[in-house]
Scaffold this active site. Structure first.
Site, short mmCIF file in Angstrom:
data_model
loop_
_atom_site.label_atom_id
_atom_site.label_comp_id
_atom_site.label_asym_id
_atom_site.label_seq_id
_atom_site.Cartn_x
_atom_site.Cartn_y
_atom_site.Cartn_z
N HIS A 21 0.82 -1.21 0.00
CA HIS A 21 0.00 0.00 0.00
C HIS A 21 0.85 1.26 0.00
CE1 HIS A 21 -4.15 -1.72 1.29
NE2 HIS A 21 -3.49 -2.55 0.49
N HIS B 240 -1.81 -11.51 -2.73
CA HIS B 240 -2.94 -12.17 -2.07
C HIS B 240 -2.65 -13.63 -1.72
CE1 HIS B 240 -6.07 -9.04 -3.66
NE2 HIS B 240 -5.22 -8.55 -2.77
#
Length: 708
Positions: A115, A279
């Site tokens: 992020h 992920h």
């Protein structure tokens, strides 16, 4: 709406310089002065007053601490830090934050790095982890970053142990790499050398806020696919993971994914590898629809509290609930085998957001898996689907592609490889736009200068043409991601050669070509262009001693890396928006005093005619430029090249839009007025500004410059 400045330029006989978030420009600016003093400090760019600098009013508290990471990333014991981080990642659960899965904080640290890095965008080089601005608002309080303040608390003791040599930016990325390795993930390497900012102001234009909207407006903040923002949704990192506008539409989401990752310069293979690799670890949290609680900007004392509104139901981060992989603490390609091997159906998760589950399964482990609409979108695009199926069948290919894509994601804003330090730096990568080595024995400056002056004497080229060529070549530089500049001489190739502002300069290059041939093997185009600019300015009366030449540039073999580097032109793209013009100065890292000085560079009649600005232009280096701009009133007129401005009541006196920014912007005008009143000061500043611009991209480590 302008970037806040706590001190503006004081034009005086003292040297003037700007403190950027990189010390690289501190070195460059202060080196071109004999006085070595700096009355101009840009707080908004995370500046610091140099060591032993005389006191600067209002900045006394800034004069005693070096920026984190600036002192010396090369001095960090990276092997020792790796061992320390392994103990932080694989440890007992701490009260600060619960595990995603028992025994490791690995997934949490990977999310933090993703992020932070993922805010990077090619449009203006903003975003990314360099600067460590995820510690500050606005990034700190973005919804996508919920609970990441806790990741920094978990790392705080380690940060303190290694002190100022270790920046937060480096620590965030290195911790994620170590986390991957503890879980068996592939890591290509690590580029150390990030320098921390002191606030989040350089993230302002990432939005959402009034300043961003005023300069870079998006009609629909939930659908910015027509803009060049890194995200398709202002305020999120990439896309809305629920789907476009919160609608679980995988096909529409695939379009958004491609747009978003393209704006980070990621191709389809890199995109699919990054989504699947990221992920493969950890979990998303959204155990109830009440949200994570107040953000840091809403409640600095107790942001996103634990336990939060969900109480005993569990943690809340993104609002989605579950893991993507059956092996969330161990690297594998299970993400892809399940994604392509199962049938997925959408449902409303406990956090009140659309997510996807395996349809009609009796297997408890499979029933616990979830996917986001952004994940399922990979099945609804032919290219993405083929890549997902390939990675499901070929785990080694997935390993390789993810390792390279992750390094690119986390290093994209660091510029060329020569800015990297540390023991884990991998070989140069294509995204770093590598240049070949410069000549081992460069041609003598005096000899090349004599050759250029012979062309001038023969009227083969005009002095102002050489000034225009050098200026346009070097003015692509930007400090946000250390791209552009004179090194490489990419003005010879598309896209730079096709830019409107560079029309006609190919002719000038052609007239210089014989000198490259004459000095074959010892003279690069990049060095020749800078020498030629020096010769042009010498013809206008600047002494050579005021224009020190630093050889050693290389020539690129193509124009790769020049996209989005279009420099400030003559104003046709600004429509009177001086704030946008000033913002491009911020991106370039060239301070206002230098930009205003360089605005008075001699204009080439041939170059301006090629662009389409059919008027009479004065080819001189004089303060008359400022007097003409400041003393007249101006009337807009149209030419084939775009809008020009003619002095009211005077025939044949013209100015460009960017010339007139000096007329009606108060700060630029103040600098112009000072130059107009003192020809000696103007020429001194012009020479300093020219030297700064020509050498701005001569990187030597994270903060050094080979020319100073």
């Amino acid at each position: 709406i302008l970037k806040l400045q706590f001190l503006y330029l004081i034009v005086s006989e003292l040297h003037t310089c700007t403190m950027k978030r990189s010390a690289l420009f501190v070195t460059a600016l202060c080196a071109v002065s004999t006085a070595g003093q700096c009355p101009y400090v840009t707080k908004g760019a995370a500046g610091r007053v140099p060591k032993n600098h005389p006191p600067v009013k209002g900045f006394e508290d800034l004069q005693h601490a070096a920026p984190q990471g600036r002192v010396g990333a090369a001095a960090v014991d990276w092997h020792g830090l790796k061992r320390d981080l392994e103990k932080v990642i694989v440890t007992e659960q701490r009260d600060i934050y619960p595990f995603d899965h028992t025994g490791t904080y690995g997934g949490f640290f990977i999310r933090q790095a993703w992020h932070s890095s993922g805010s990077y965008r090619t449009m203006d080089g903003r975003g990314g982890v360099d600067g460590g601005r995820q510690r500050f608002n606005p990034e700190l309080s973005w919804d996508d970053n919920a609970q990441l303040d806790k990741a920094k608390r978990l790392l705080y003791a380690t940060k303190q142990k290694y002190g100022a040599d270790l920046s937060w930016g480096d620590l965030i990325i290195f911790a994620s790499n170590v986390a991957m390795e503890t879980m068996g993930g592939p890591v290509l390497g690590f580029c150390a050398g990030r320098v921390d900012d002191y606030d989040g102001e350089d993230s302002t234009m990432l939005g959402p806020n009034h300043a961003q909207d005023a300069l870079y407006h998006c009609d629909d903040p939930n659908n910015c696919t027509k803009n060049d923002f890194g995200t398709t949704n202002i305020g999120l990192i990439y896309v809305n993971p629920e789907g476009p506008g919160g609608n679980p539409d995988p096909a529409g989401e695939a379009w958004d994914v491609r747009v978003s990752f393209d704006h980070m310069s990621m191709n389809d293979t890199e995109t699919v590898a990054l989504i699947g690799g990221g992920h493969s670890f950890g979990a998303a949290h959204g155990a109830c629809p009440l949200g994570p609680g107040p953000s840091p900007i809403q409640d600095p004392a107790n942001p996103w509290p634990i336990p939060g509104p969900c109480g005993s139901k569990g943690l809340f981060t993104s609002g989605f609930q579950g893991s993507w992989s059956l092996t969330p603490t161990q690297w594998s390609n299970n993400y892809f085998t399940e994604l392509v091997g199962q049938e997925w159906e959408v449902y409303m998760g406990p956090g009140g957001k659309h997510q996807w589950r395996v349809k009609d399964t009796k297997n408890a482990s499979l029933a616990a898996l979830m996917m986001l609409t952004s994940d399922v979108s990979l099945l609804h695009d032919p290219s993405y689907k083929a890549l997902s199926e390939h990675f499901a069948k070929h785990p080694k290919a997935f390993d390789n592609q993810f390792a390279h894509a992750w390094y690119k994601l986390t290093t994209r804003d660091m510029g060329p490889r020569e800015r990297c330090v540390g023991p884990f730096v991998p070989p140069v990568q294509a995204f770093q736009n590598p240049l070949p080595p410069p000549p081992a024995h460069p041609a003598a400056f005096d000899a090349v200068l004599t050759d250029v002056e012979a062309l001038l004497a023969a009227n083969t080229v005009a002095p102002a043409e050489l000034v225009a060529l050098a200026y346009q070549t070097a003015s692509t530089v930007r400090v946000t991601d250390y791209k552009g500049g004179a090194n490489g001489a990419r003005i010879r190739f598309a896209p730079e050669s096709a830019w409107k502002v560079n029309k006609g300069l190919d002719v000038v290059l052609g007239r210089l070509g014989s000198l490259v041939q004459k000095h074959a093997g010892s003279l690069t185009w990049a060095d020749l262009i800078v020498v030629a600019g020096t010769a042009g300015l010498k013809a206008f009366g600047l002494p050579l001693e005021a224009l020190p030449f630093c050889p050693g540039r290389s020539d690129a073999t193509d124009g790769t890396g020049s996209a989005h580097l279009l420099p400030n032109g003559f104003g046709e793209d600004y429509e009177g928006n001086v704030a946008l013009y000033v913002d491009k100065m911020v991106v370039s890292g060239i301070p206002k005093w230098a930009v205003v000085a360089l605005a008075a560079r001699p204009k080439s009649q041939a170059h301006m005619d090629s662009i389409g600005y059919n008027a009479t232009w004065r080819s001189e280096l004089s303060t008359d430029f400022y007097n003409v701009v400041l003393e007249n009133q101006w009337v807009k007129t149209q030419t084939p090249g775009g809008a020009l401005y003619e002095a009211k009541g005077k025939t044949g006196v013209f100015a460009t839009q960017t010339d007139l920014f000096l007329y009606y912007d108060p700060e630029l005008r103040a600098i112009a007025e000072a130059y107009a009143a003192d020809d000696a000061l103007f020429k001194k500043r012009f020479a300093e500004a020219w030297t700064l611009l020509m050498n701005a991209d001569r990187y030597d480590g994270p903060t050094g410059n080979k020319c100073y």
